[in-house]
Design a protein around this motif. Structure first.
Motif, PDB file in Angstrom:
ATOM      1  N   MET A   1      95.204 161.889   4.915  1.00  0.00           N
ATOM      2  CA  MET A   1      93.823 162.218   5.599  1.00  0.00           C
ATOM      3  C   MET A   1      93.441 162.682   4.787  1.00  0.00           C
ATOM      4  O   MET A   1      94.503 164.043   4.434  1.00  0.00           O
ATOM      5  CB  MET A   1      94.058 162.121   6.379  1.00  0.00           C
ATOM      6  N   LYS A   2      92.300 162.999   4.404  1.00  0.00           N
ATOM      7  CA  LYS A   2      91.681 164.110   3.567  1.00  0.00           C
ATOM      8  C   LYS A   2      90.120 165.127   4.367  1.00  0.00           C
ATOM      9  O   LYS A   2      90.102 163.542   4.897  1.00  0.00           O
ATOM     10  CB  LYS A   2      91.418 164.280   2.660  1.00  0.00           C
ATOM     11  N   VAL A   3      89.689 165.790   5.039  1.00  0.00           N
ATOM     12  CA  VAL A   3      88.730 166.251   5.412  1.00  0.00           C
ATOM     13  C   VAL A   3      87.846 167.177   4.663  1.00  0.00           C
ATOM     14  O   VAL A   3      88.275 167.603   3.784  1.00  0.00           O
ATOM     15  CB  VAL A   3      88.885 166.264   6.809  1.00  0.00           C
ATOM     16  N   LYS A   4      86.734 166.492   4.804  1.00  0.00           N
ATOM     17  CA  LYS A   4      85.744 166.948   3.170  1.00  0.00           C
ATOM     18  C   LYS A   4      84.575 167.555   4.009  1.00  0.00           C
ATOM     19  O   LYS A   4      83.790 166.902   3.738  1.00  0.00           O
ATOM     20  CB  LYS A   4      85.614 166.337   1.995  1.00  0.00           C
ATOM     21  N   GLU A   5      84.569 168.897   4.295  1.00  0.00           N
ATOM     22  CA  GLU A   5      83.281 169.673   3.955  1.00  0.00           C
ATOM     23  C   GLU A   5      82.084 168.810   5.186  1.00  0.00           C
ATOM     24  O   GLU A   5      80.867 168.792   6.130  1.00  0.00           O
ATOM     25  CB  GLU A   5      82.316 169.771   3.116  1.00  0.00           C
ATOM     26  N   VAL A   6      83.261 168.880   6.615  1.00  0.00           N
ATOM     27  CA  VAL A   6      83.275 168.298   8.039  1.00  0.00           C
ATOM     28  C   VAL A   6      82.089 169.193   8.769  1.00  0.00           C
ATOM     29  O   VAL A   6      83.049 169.720   9.419  1.00  0.00           O
ATOM     30  CB  VAL A   6      83.937 167.560   8.578  1.00  0.00           C
ATOM     31  N   THR A   7      80.911 168.976   8.820  1.00  0.00           N
ATOM     32  CA  THR A   7      80.247 169.244  10.375  1.00  0.00           C
ATOM     33  C   THR A   7      79.954 168.426  11.490  1.00  0.00           C
ATOM     34  O   THR A   7      79.190 167.251  10.975  1.00  0.00           O
ATOM     35  CB  THR A   7      79.121 170.187   9.034  1.00  0.00           C
ATOM     36  N   PHE A   8      79.775 168.746  12.225  1.00  0.00           N
ATOM     37  CA  PHE A   8      79.476 168.134  13.609  1.00  0.00           C
ATOM     38  C   PHE A   8      79.285 168.875  14.331  1.00  0.00           C
ATOM     39  O   PHE A   8      79.010 170.338  14.780  1.00  0.00           O
ATOM     40  CB  PHE A   8      81.380 167.262  13.701  1.00  0.00           C
ATOM     41  N   SER A   9      78.586 168.026  15.820  1.00  0.00           N
ATOM     42  CA  SER A   9      77.652 168.796  16.667  1.00  0.00           C
ATOM     43  C   SER A   9      77.657 168.077  18.056  1.00  0.00           C
ATOM     44  O   SER A   9      77.090 166.644  17.344  1.00  0.00           O
ATOM     45  CB  SER A   9      76.399 170.002  16.907  1.00  0.00           C
ATOM     46  N   TYR A  10      77.793 168.024  19.272  1.00  0.00           N
ATOM     47  CA  TYR A  10      77.597 167.112  19.832  1.00  0.00           C
ATOM     48  C   TYR A  10      75.619 167.303  20.589  1.00  0.00           C
ATOM     49  O   TYR A  10      75.875 165.930  21.223  1.00  0.00           O
ATOM     50  CB  TYR A  10      78.220 167.107  20.866  1.00  0.00           C
ATOM     51  N   ASN A  11      75.288 168.378  19.834  1.00  0.00           N
ATOM     52  CA  ASN A  11      73.816 168.379  20.269  1.00  0.00           C
ATOM     53  C   ASN A  11      72.990 168.625  18.650  1.00  0.00           C
ATOM     54  O   ASN A  11      73.257 169.335  17.683  1.00  0.00           O
ATOM     55  CB  ASN A  11      72.970 168.757  21.924  1.00  0.00           C
ATOM     56  N   GLN A  12      71.733 169.247  19.351  1.00  0.00           N
ATOM     57  CA  GLN A  12      71.375 169.277  18.067  1.00  0.00           C
ATOM     58  C   GLN A  12      71.144 170.614  17.668  1.00  0.00           C
ATOM     59  O   GLN A  12      70.789 171.598  16.701  1.00  0.00           O
ATOM     60  CB  GLN A  12      69.927 168.837  17.909  1.00  0.00           C
ATOM     61  N   VAL A  20      84.057 172.189   7.858  1.00  0.00           N
ATOM     62  CA  VAL A  20      85.396 171.412   7.621  1.00  0.00           C
ATOM     63  C   VAL A  20      86.257 170.955   6.915  1.00  0.00           C
ATOM     64  O   VAL A  20      85.999 169.845   6.536  1.00  0.00           O
ATOM     65  CB  VAL A  20      86.630 171.293   9.070  1.00  0.00           C
ATOM     66  N   SER A  21      87.421 171.863   6.295  1.00  0.00           N
ATOM     67  CA  SER A  21      87.876 170.918   5.091  1.00  0.00           C
ATOM     68  C   SER A  21      89.457 170.783   5.009  1.00  0.00           C
ATOM     69  O   SER A  21      90.260 171.882   5.303  1.00  0.00           O
ATOM     70  CB  SER A  21      87.600 171.233   3.213  1.00  0.00           C
ATOM     71  N   LEU A  22      90.519 169.522   5.270  1.00  0.00           N
ATOM     72  CA  LEU A  22      91.913 169.480   5.435  1.00  0.00           C
ATOM     73  C   LEU A  22      92.640 168.608   4.255  1.00  0.00           C
ATOM     74  O   LEU A  22      91.751 167.642   4.609  1.00  0.00           O
ATOM     75  CB  LEU A  22      92.343 170.349   5.982  1.00  0.00           C
ATOM     76  N   ALA A  23      94.019 168.732   4.088  1.00  0.00           N
ATOM     77  CA  ALA A  23      94.660 167.379   3.830  1.00  0.00           C
ATOM     78  C   ALA A  23      95.425 167.209   4.592  1.00  0.00           C
ATOM     79  O   ALA A  23      96.400 167.855   5.381  1.00  0.00           O
ATOM     80  CB  ALA A  23      95.010 167.460   3.078  1.00  0.00           C
ATOM     81  N   VAL A  24      96.026 165.928   5.436  1.00  0.00           N
ATOM     82  CA  VAL A  24      96.939 165.813   6.205  1.00  0.00           C
ATOM     83  C   VAL A  24      98.485 164.882   5.534  1.00  0.00           C
ATOM     84  O   VAL A  24      97.616 163.957   4.373  1.00  0.00           O
ATOM     85  CB  VAL A  24      96.720 164.770   7.021  1.00  0.00           C
ATOM     86  N   GLU A  25      99.215 165.972   5.119  1.00  0.00           N
ATOM     87  CA  GLU A  25     100.197 165.117   3.950  1.00  0.00           C
ATOM     88  C   GLU A  25     100.959 163.591   4.737  1.00  0.00           C
ATOM     89  O   GLU A  25     101.895 164.682   6.029  1.00  0.00           O
ATOM     90  CB  GLU A  25     101.610 166.795   3.407  1.00  0.00           C
ATOM     91  N   GLU A  26     101.756 163.676   3.471  1.00  0.00           N
ATOM     92  CA  GLU A  26     101.761 161.526   4.590  1.00  0.00           C
ATOM     93  C   GLU A  26     103.532 162.816   4.594  1.00  0.00           C
ATOM     94  O   GLU A  26     104.354 162.894   4.208  1.00  0.00           O
ATOM     95  CB  GLU A  26     102.341 160.553   3.041  1.00  0.00           C
ATOM     96  N   GLY A  27     104.122 162.355   5.687  1.00  0.00           N
ATOM     97  CA  GLY A  27     106.039 161.797   6.130  1.00  0.00           C
ATOM     98  C   GLY A  27     106.009 163.677   6.665  1.00  0.00           C
ATOM     99  O   GLY A  27     106.690 163.518   6.989  1.00  0.00           O
ATOM    100  N   LYS A  28     104.475 164.438   7.736  1.00  0.00           N
ATOM    101  CA  LYS A  28     105.048 165.758   7.705  1.00  0.00           C
ATOM    102  C   LYS A  28     104.169 165.590   8.894  1.00  0.00           C
ATOM    103  O   LYS A  28     103.433 165.163   9.204  1.00  0.00           O
ATOM    104  CB  LYS A  28     104.160 166.836   6.765  1.00  0.00           C
ATOM    105  N   ILE A  29     104.127 166.866   9.489  1.00  0.00           N
ATOM    106  CA  ILE A  29     104.251 167.413  11.147  1.00  0.00           C
ATOM    107  C   ILE A  29     103.390 168.107  10.920  1.00  0.00           C
ATOM    108  O   ILE A  29     103.331 168.915  10.034  1.00  0.00           O
ATOM    109  CB  ILE A  29     105.064 167.993  12.084  1.00  0.00           C
ATOM    110  N   THR A  30     101.942 168.145  10.809  1.00  0.00           N
ATOM    111  CA  THR A  30     101.009 168.860  10.800  1.00  0.00           C
ATOM    112  C   THR A  30     100.170 169.447  12.053  1.00  0.00           C
ATOM    113  O   THR A  30     100.138 168.651  12.679  1.00  0.00           O
ATOM    114  CB  THR A  30      99.462 167.920   9.829  1.00  0.00           C
ATOM    115  N   GLN A  57      82.719 164.402   4.805  1.00  0.00           N
ATOM    116  CA  GLN A  57      83.562 163.031   5.155  1.00  0.00           C
ATOM    117  C   GLN A  57      85.166 162.822   5.326  1.00  0.00           C
ATOM    118  O   GLN A  57      85.764 163.539   4.766  1.00  0.00           O
ATOM    119  CB  GLN A  57      83.559 162.159   3.459  1.00  0.00           C
ATOM    120  N   ILE A  58      85.390 162.049   5.927  1.00  0.00           N
ATOM    121  CA  ILE A  58      87.166 161.996   6.342  1.00  0.00           C
ATOM    122  C   ILE A  58      87.465 160.675   5.759  1.00  0.00           C
ATOM    123  O   ILE A  58      86.771 159.019   5.860  1.00  0.00           O
ATOM    124  CB  ILE A  58      86.970 162.246   7.893  1.00  0.00           C
ATOM    125  N   LEU A  59      88.910 161.148   5.203  1.00  0.00           N
ATOM    126  CA  LEU A  59      89.317 159.685   3.761  1.00  0.00           C
ATOM    127  C   LEU A  59      90.395 159.800   4.239  1.00  0.00           C
ATOM    128  O   LEU A  59      91.295 160.124   4.750  1.00  0.00           O
ATOM    129  CB  LEU A  59      89.063 160.328   2.223  1.00  0.00           C
TER     130      LEU A  59
END
Length: 261
Positions: A1-12, A20-30, A57-59
């Motif tokens: 899984m990859k998180v690419k430049e994610v911005t989020f808000s519950y309101n305006q 936020v950007s990060l990667a989750v490596e397969e078979g690891k504990i993150t 994006q979240i892939l």
């Protein structure tokens, strides 16, 4: 899984996550750590498809997470939330069986495959003797294992856990973390979890992500990420970070830093 430049808000007006950007490596504990309100749980909700990013994006497996059907997504990742409402008068076995919903066909009884995975989930969480007990009658640690068993019955390669040790005493905290470690080491499950306790995060993680104010400010192996300077920067607390051969890196908080008025 990859998180690419994610911005989020519950309101305006207030952005909970900022590029936020990060990667989750397969078979690891993150493990994701950071102070209250920094966006840890929000990030986990986005990564599990419960919310849609405002930007970025979240892939998952190279495809945007919103492009996976709910059933397809439920076969790839399971989520154990921090707070779970127990359905009234339900027993352990029946609750765990809900984990098989992504595989069930309409109006069909549980298959042999369903029964196999339910039995495995109860076995790996050490709940075989509790299977007919009502969930509401169990201890806090046992209840948490039931929710994990339900997630395991989904037969997914990825497991998300949001503060799984909250509300548990020390014994059950370590019992649960040892179970998570076993799932990773023996069954090659990819684990992403949110924790508050830095010592537990260091001991049970292959990779750590540190957040503050909706941003990722550090990532890496625990020994590199957890330093006295970083703890002071993130939490405003002075701490001793040391190393022992029998337990590895450990943290001893000393007290709050003096703040400028």
């Amino acid at each position: 899984m990859k998180v690419k430049e994610v911005t989020f808000s519950y309101n305006q007006t207030v952005e909970q996550l900022k590029a936020v950007s990060l990667a989750v490596e397969e078979g690891k504990i993150t493990t994701i750590i950071g102070p209250n309100g920094c966006g840890k749980s929000t990030l986990l909700e986005l990564m599990s498809g419960h919310y849609t990013p405002k930007k970025g994006q979240i892939l998952l497996d190279g495809k945007a997470i919103q492009q996976h059907s709910p059933k397809e997504l439920a076969k790839r990742l399971a989520v154990v939330h921090q707070k779970n409402d127990v359905p009234f008068d339900i027993n352990v076995e029946r609750l765990v069986a809900y984990g098989r919903m992504p595989y069930k066909r309409f109006l069909h009884s549980p298959s042999e495959e369903d029964e196999k995975w339910i039995d495995w989930a109860l076995s790996i969480t050490n709940l075989q003797t509790k299977r007919k007990k009502k969930v509401e009658e169990l201890s806090g640690g046992e209840r948490q294992r039931v929710w994990i068993a339900m997630a395991l019955a989904q037969k997914t390669p990825i497991l998300f856990l949001d503060e799984p040790t909250t509300y548990l005493d020390l014994y059950y905290q370590f019992e649960l973390l040892e179970l998570i470690k076993k799932l990773n080491r023996e069954y090659n499950m990819t684990i992403v979890m949110v924790l508050h306790d830095m010592n537990q995060a260091v001991r049970y993680s292959d990779w750590m992500i540190v957040m503050k104010n909706g941003q990722v400010i550090a990532r890496g192996v625990p020994e590199d990420v957890i330093t006295g300077e970083r703890i002071e920067e993130i939490y405003g607390v002075k701490a001793i970070v040391d190393y022992r051969e029998d337990s590895g890196v450990y943290v001893v908080p000393i007290g709050p830093c003096q703040r400028d008025e």
